[in-house]
Write an enzyme that holds these catalytic residues in place. Sequence first.
Site: not given
Length: 464
Positions: A153, A361
Site C-alpha cells: 500500500h 503516497d
Amino acid sequence: MSRLIVISNRVSAGGGAQGGLAVALSAALREHGGIWFGWSGNETSEFTGHINMERVDGVTTATVDLEEQDIEEYYDGYANRTLWPLFHYRIDLAEYERSFADGYKRANERFAETALPLIEPDDLVWVQDYHMFPLGKELRARGVENRIGFFLHIPWPPRRLLATLPEARALTESLLAYDLIGFHTEEWLQSFCDYVSHELGGTIGDDGWLSVGERRVRLIACPVGIDAKEFAALAASEKAKETYERVRVSAVGRTMIVGVDRLDYSKGLEERFLGYERFLVEHPEERKEVTLLQIAPPSRGTVDSYQRIRSTLEGLAGRINGAHAGLDWVPIRYVNQGYTRDMLAGVYRASKVGLVTPLRDGMNLVAKEYVAAQDPGDPGVLILSRFAGAAEQMPEALLVNPHSAEEISDALSRAITMPGEERIRRWRTLMNGVEQHDVTWWSKHFTDALKDCHEHACGSVHRN
C-alpha cells in the site's frame, strides 16, 4: 466460494474514524467472508499466541497481543523508523539498526505461527503491506500451500534508494514466496521489477509474470478504491448534514479549503502551509475570503521524527496566523484530532477546495473521498499532488508539485475562481472513475487474479 483470510499489522473492522485501508478491507471481507487477522495494538508481558476472536460489523477478527520488545523493534523500529521513511524516499530519516531487523523477523514468525490454525485448505490468504513482507515465506515454511497474495500500500522505492537497506536483497527475495504481488500503480510495479532484474537476475514477461530462477510470481497494478456509493450516502446522512452546517456557519461566508491527513512527514503538510501562505501573499484580494482547515490526527507519537513534524507544524501554523490574521479572521485552523467518516463527509462537502498534497503516497484515499462527498450541482475542486498514486487515476484534478509553493498558490487561485461549469465537468469525470474503480473492483480484481494462480503456474515459486 473460497474464504478470504486477510493478514495485516492492525485490525480495525469497526466504525468510527477508520483509515481508508481499514474501510477497504472490511468491505472485501464482507463480500467474501473469512477472517481478518493481525496485531491487537495491545501489549502483553509474555507472548502466548492467544487469539482474541470478535465479530464486528459483519467481519470476523482475530487478534494477538505483542510483547513490548516486539512493539519497539518490529513496529516502532523496523516498520516505522526504517521501512516507512525509506519507501517514501526519506533515507535521511531512515534508521538502520540490526535489532530492528531482528525484531521484524521475530514478529513475522510469531504472526505466521499464530495465524496457521486459522487457515483452511481452500482459503485465499491476502497479506497486507510493508509490515509483513516476509510473512508469506514464514507461512510456506510451516507447510501452507494455499494461494497467498501480497499487496503493498506504499510506494516501492527506486533501486538505488532501496540498496541503502542492509536487508534489501533478503527482504525482496522473501516476496517470491507469494503467488501474486500487487501494487497501486505501474510506477511502483516497475520500480520493483527494476530492482529484481538488476539485483536478483529476474526477468519479467509480457504476461506480467516474474521469473527468478525456477520461481514464478505474477505482478499486477491494482489501485485501491473506496466504497463510493456508501461514502456519497454518508455525505447525505444527518450527522454529515449537521457537520456541514457547522462548518459553513463557522466559515462566515468564506471559501473553505480542507486538508485531512494523518500527521506524517510524507503528507507534505509543511509544504502545504507554505504554499497556502504564498497564496495569501500573492492574492491579497482573497486573503480574508478563504480559510484553510487542516485536520491532522497524530500518529506514531513515540517516534522522534513524528514528534518533530508535529512541533514544526504547530510553529508554522502559529507564525502564519500571527502574521496574517485579523480581528475577525484566522487563515489556518489546525486541528490535531480525528473525526468519524460521516463527519468528514460533511466537512468535505462544505469545503470548496480539497487540498491533498503528499510528497509521496502509495495511493491516497482522501482524494477519492473528497470527490465522492461533493454536491453534484455545486462540487468543489480537488488539488492533488502528482506524487500521490491517485494522480495516475485522477488527471482531472488540479495536479501540482507539492515542493513548489508557487504551484500550490497558483492552483488555489485557479480552484477558487473556477467557473461552475468547469467544476462540474471535472467532478463528473473524477466521480465516474471513483465509482468504476471502487473497493469492490479492487478486491475482486486482486482476488480473481489470485484464484487464477493455478498450481502449474505458481507451484515452483514456493514448493522446493
